[in-house]
Design a protein around this motif. Structure first.
Motif, PDB file in Angstrom:
ATOM      1  N   GLN A   1       0.818  -1.205   0.000  1.00  0.00           N
ATOM      2  CA  GLN A   1       0.000   0.000   0.000  1.00  0.00           C
ATOM      3  C   GLN A   1       0.854   1.258   0.000  1.00  0.00           C
ATOM      4  OE1 GLN A   1      -3.274  -0.016   2.703  1.00  0.00           O
ATOM      5  NE2 GLN A   1      -3.427   2.218   2.713  1.00  0.00           N
TER       6      GLN A   1
ATOM      7  N   THR B   1       0.485   3.953  -2.974  1.00  0.00           N
ATOM      8  CA  THR B   1      -0.196   5.210  -2.679  1.00  0.00           C
ATOM      9  C   THR B   1       0.737   6.401  -2.593  1.00  0.00           C
ATOM     10  OG1 THR B   1      -0.089   4.746  -0.316  1.00  0.00           O
ATOM     11  CG2 THR B   1      -2.091   4.096  -1.473  1.00  0.00           C
ATOM     12  N   SER B   2       2.017   6.157  -2.437  1.00  0.00           N
ATOM     13  CA  SER B   2       2.917   7.288  -2.260  1.00  0.00           C
ATOM     14  C   SER B   2       3.322   7.875  -3.597  1.00  0.00           C
ATOM     15  CB  SER B   2       4.162   6.861  -1.495  1.00  0.00           C
ATOM     16  OG  SER B   2       4.902   5.958  -2.276  1.00  0.00           O
TER      17      SER B   2
ATOM     18  N   ALA C   1      -6.725  11.240  -0.520  1.00  0.00           N
ATOM     19  CA  ALA C   1      -6.250  10.069   0.205  1.00  0.00           C
ATOM     20  C   ALA C   1      -7.124   8.860  -0.120  1.00  0.00           C
ATOM     21  CB  ALA C   1      -6.256  10.331   1.704  1.00  0.00           C
TER      22      ALA C   1
ATOM     23  N   ALA D   1      -6.269   7.633  -3.478  1.00  0.00           N
ATOM     24  CA  ALA D   1      -5.009   6.893  -3.460  1.00  0.00           C
ATOM     25  C   ALA D   1      -5.233   5.484  -2.935  1.00  0.00           C
ATOM     26  CB  ALA D   1      -3.986   7.622  -2.592  1.00  0.00           C
ATOM     27  N   TYR D   2      -6.053   5.375  -1.900  1.00  0.00           N
ATOM     28  CA  TYR D   2      -6.334   4.070  -1.330  1.00  0.00           C
ATOM     29  C   TYR D   2      -7.029   3.178  -2.361  1.00  0.00           C
ATOM     30  CZ  TYR D   2      -7.987   0.512   1.886  1.00  0.00           C
ATOM     31  OH  TYR D   2      -8.230  -0.680   2.506  1.00  0.00           O
TER      32      TYR D   2
ATOM     33  N   ARG E   1      -6.812   3.432  -5.540  1.00  0.00           N
ATOM     34  CA  ARG E   1      -5.856   3.059  -6.570  1.00  0.00           C
ATOM     35  C   ARG E   1      -4.986   1.891  -6.106  1.00  0.00           C
ATOM     36  NH1 ARG E   1      -4.037   6.198 -10.420  1.00  0.00           N
ATOM     37  NH2 ARG E   1      -1.902   6.174  -9.676  1.00  0.00           N
ATOM     38  N   ALA E   2      -4.655   1.902  -4.841  1.00  0.00           N
ATOM     39  CA  ALA E   2      -3.864   0.801  -4.311  1.00  0.00           C
ATOM     40  C   ALA E   2      -4.661  -0.501  -4.372  1.00  0.00           C
ATOM     41  CB  ALA E   2      -3.473   1.091  -2.861  1.00  0.00           C
TER      42      ALA E   2
END
Lengths: 201, 201
Positions: free
Chosen positions: A132, A136-137, A149, A152-153, A155-156
């Motif tokens: 993750q 996400t970074s 955020a 991003a989560y 997408r992970a």
DNA sequence: TTTCTTATGTTAACTTCGTTAACATTAAAG
DNA sequence: CTTTAATGTTAACGAAGTTAACATAAGAAA
């Protein structure tokens, strides 16, 4: 010949269990057979492990650790976010293909319950954290809004799911990677595929 | 009370096997217990099935059939290709979530070998044909070049992998769908996610 | 050193399982 | 009606997971 206390029974059992697992899967791993192969009495394993689940948990923990290592290596291979996601996916599938029984063990139903083996839970959490974080970074320096955020989560999760699906289907034989192509290239191609409609009919 | 030839043993066994499978998985499905629950002798199931694998194969076949039905319904729900792919993915995951044990049975390692049960193989092939046809038929009227066909195949694999990964991870509890959202919406969101780098940091 | 405790090992038993053999009964075909 | 195949039964075999009861070795305590 001293029969008692050969001193290394636990490790020998573990190594042997790993061997059996690799070429027969958890189903073929019987405690009695394991004991016989190890040259020890049939009840001896119970002195070192919490029954069959205990042994499976121990094997699963080391599997998770190796898995996390591979993922970290892939994550560190590039600074570019997109490339990193791809490299992670490829490493994910590659681990599954190279260690199908371990992969099945850590994701399948014969994995001992996480809440009964805290170390197993930790090993699992760690592996997924690696995933993750790496996915996400996008840019660690940027402040993220809540929505970003969440995105991003998601997408992970999406990346993880794709890699996991490919891994599962390949080791189950439902997807047969083309023989004339590197596995990683095949996987990278699949990972990059998006499902928006193509231009031409 | 006539003990012999109650006439419907096979079906009763199958139904009972299904029940056991649903709340304990294939591991908890023991032939002897099955026989006891069905109220029949412990060897009776062998008159109707080819041992344990035979029963599992029978259950798996009906599972594949229901799976294929659901997929067909989803595939027929829209004419738009992109929507169809999404609907298929959602249906795929929904089947897995609603029938986790069946899903695991037809994809997992305790599924009897396909080459020993031709009907099982047929059921499996049929389900995947439904998937592949629905995903690859962007426009059936258009002639495709070889390259385009290969691309279509890859797109099918990519879509399938994603849905499969989500399904697996959700039923294994590795992904917990948000409680405040419809499962299908969550899945659709994940399916639509592509991994190209976002515009902002 | 000697003694006590604990860790580690063994054997033997119990239960459940999948499977098969030997036998019993019923249904259907001739 | 007789024969045969299908369907049911009981009893046994070997393998499995697990535990209890017992044996021995190693290390701490005296």
């Amino acid at each position: 010949m001293s029969k008692y206390h050969h001193g290394d029974v636990r490790n020998v059992l573990l190594q042997q269990a790993e061997n059996i697992l690799i070429d027969e899967g958890p189903a073929g791993l019987s405690l009695r057979r394991l004991a016989r192969l190890t040259g020890v009495s049939e009840a001896a394993p119970y002195r070192h492990f919490d029954g069959k689940d205990g042994i499976l948990a121990a094997v699963a923990i080391s599997a998770f650790e190796r898995f996390a290592e591979q993922l970290e290596i892939a994550a560190a291979s590039t600074e570019n976010h997109e490339e990193r996601v791809m490299a992670l996916g490829a490493a994910y599938v590659q681990f599954a293909v190279e260690n199908p029984q371990h992969f099945r063990l850590i994701f399948g139903r014969e994995r001992p319950p996480l809440d009964q083996y805290p170390e197993l839970r930790d090993a699992a959490d760690n592996a997924f954290d690696v995933l993750q974080r790496a996915v996400t970074s996008v840019d660690r320096k940027a402040e993220m809004t809540l929505t970003e955020a969440a995105t991003a989560y998601n997408r992970a999760l999406a990346a993880w799911s794709r890699a996991h699906g490919i891994a599962m289907l390949v080791i189950d034989g439902m997807i047969v990677p083309p023989a004339d192509q590197e596995l990683s290239n095949f996987v990278l191609g699949l990972l990059a595929e998006d499902l928006t409609i193509p231009a031409s009919a």
